[in-house]
Scaffold this active site. Structure first.
Site, PDB file in Angstrom:
ATOM      1  N   ALA A 160    -114.512  11.350  49.985  1.00 31.47           N
ATOM      2  CA  ALA A 160    -115.709  10.691  49.499  1.00 31.47           C
ATOM      3  C   ALA A 160    -116.771  11.775  49.323  1.00 31.47           C
ATOM      4  CB  ALA A 160    -116.171   9.662  50.520  1.00 31.47           C
ATOM      5  N   GLY A 193    -111.225  10.445  52.174  1.00 31.94           N
ATOM      6  CA  GLY A 193    -110.940   9.331  51.269  1.00 31.94           C
ATOM      7  C   GLY A 193    -109.845   9.654  50.261  1.00 31.94           C
ATOM      8  N   GLU A 242    -106.701   9.023  52.012  1.00 33.65           N
ATOM      9  CA  GLU A 242    -106.570   7.571  52.197  1.00 33.65           C
ATOM     10  C   GLU A 242    -106.108   6.871  50.926  1.00 33.65           C
ATOM     11  OE1 GLU A 242    -110.579   7.562  53.945  1.00 33.65           O
ATOM     12  OE2 GLU A 242    -109.724   6.205  55.444  1.00 33.65           O
ATOM     13  N   GLU A 281    -112.896  13.619  58.701  1.00 33.34           N
ATOM     14  CA  GLU A 281    -114.165  12.893  58.878  1.00 33.34           C
ATOM     15  C   GLU A 281    -114.816  13.138  60.226  1.00 33.34           C
ATOM     16  OE1 GLU A 281    -111.392  11.569  57.592  1.00 33.34           O
ATOM     17  OE2 GLU A 281    -111.864  10.201  55.944  1.00 33.34           O
TER      18      GLU A 281
END
Ligand code: DAK
Length: 254
Positions: free
Chosen positions: A60, A105, A108, A128
């Site tokens: 992200a 992300g 993911e 993260e």
């Protein structure tokens, strides 16, 4: 960015100046494309990759996220979950071609795909924790399911980024290829899947997705039900008739 090759659709995350990190417009566009493809019968297989040679998606967008409050962060989280759920549940195979960094992300989204192939130079991880947050797009659930709970906790707690070959040893990716061969090898599998019955593939995906959740007995019963239902399809008749007649089947998707 979307390219079509027969029944195979390649979706490319293209924001190379930020290593394909997902900001609001990029993630919204990705979610919208996936939504369209989920309902498009001509799209038989979806391949997700990143533009350039360096990154699949470096996560992200940290600069964007750093300005979010709690409510915005929840909305942002929901958008990523939506993209992940589409990859995981759309009634056709989804394949991640991990051409470089797949972090946070990015990892993911790859985990939400049915299959993952990686370039030998790719690096994967959930860093993260180093930002004072946790994976927010399904990593805490899908990484343990793809690998083991202990390995997932190690990666998530330490934020350690791993080479593709280590990821393969732990089941995080299905196979590793030389970087120049990644897309061709991925397309080989994707084109093979595009020749199968879409009806049977959708049923197989639904049944497999139940494997790690709910009650085993109920899941077996659902498999038997799905198996039986397929006998109403033209594709099942065609597949079995073609075998008996010693010819290749021509599946129509109904
Ligand atoms: N976000 C924004 N920009 C990024 C980025 C990212 N994740 N990753 C790289 N970039 C940008 C860099 O800032 C740099 O931009 P400029 O400075 O040139 O403008 C450009 O991409 C090139 O990166 P580097 O210069 O750093 O390139 P290097 O080869 O030196 O290093 C690297 C590559 C991938 C090791 C490094 O860029 C890096 O560590 N990037 C961050 C990786 C990371 O921590 N990813 C996880 C992000 S956190 C949630 C839902 C989801 C999430 C969180 C919450 N909720 C439910 C709310 C998900 C979180 C994440 O994904």
């Amino acid at each position: 960015m979307v390219a079509q090759d027969g029944g195979v659709v390649v979706v490319t995350i293209d924001r190379q100046d930020a290593l394909n990190a997902l900001d609001l417009p990029t993630l919204t566009a990705l979610r919208d494309r996936l939504h369209e493809l989920a309902g498009d019968a001509d799209a038989r297989v979806v391949v997700l990759t990143g533009a350039g040679e360096k990154a699949f998606a470096a996560g992200a967008d940290i600069k964007y996220m750093s300005g979010l409050g709690v409510d915005e962060a929840k909305e942002w989280g929901a958008l990523g979950h939506e993209a992940g759920r589409l990859l995981e549940t759309m009634p056709k195979p989804t394949i991640a071609a991990i051409n470089g960094f797949a972090l946070g992300g990015g990892c993911e989204l790859a985990l939400a795909c049915d299959l993952r192939y990686a370039a030998r130079t790719a690096k994967l991880g959930q860093p993260e924790i180093n930002l004072g947050i946790i994976p927010g797009w399904g990593g805490t659930q899908r990484l343990p399911r793809a690998t083991t709970l202990g390995y997932a906790k190690e990666l998530i707690f330490t934020g350690r980024v791993v080479e593709a070959e280590e990821a393969e040893r732990h089941g995080l990716v299905n196979a590793v290829f030389e970087p120049g061969e990644l897309i061709d090898k991925t397309m080989e599998t994707a084109r093979l899947l595009a020749t199968k019955s879409p009806v049977a593939l959708a049923a197989a995906k639904t049944a497999c997705n139940r494997a790690l959740q709910g009650a085993h007995g109920g899941n077996l019963a659902a498999e038997a039900e799905g198996f039986g239902e397929l006998f109403a399809s033209e594709d099942a008749k065609e597949g079995m008739t073609a075998f008996v007649e010693k010819r290749e089947p021509a599946f129509k998707g109904r």
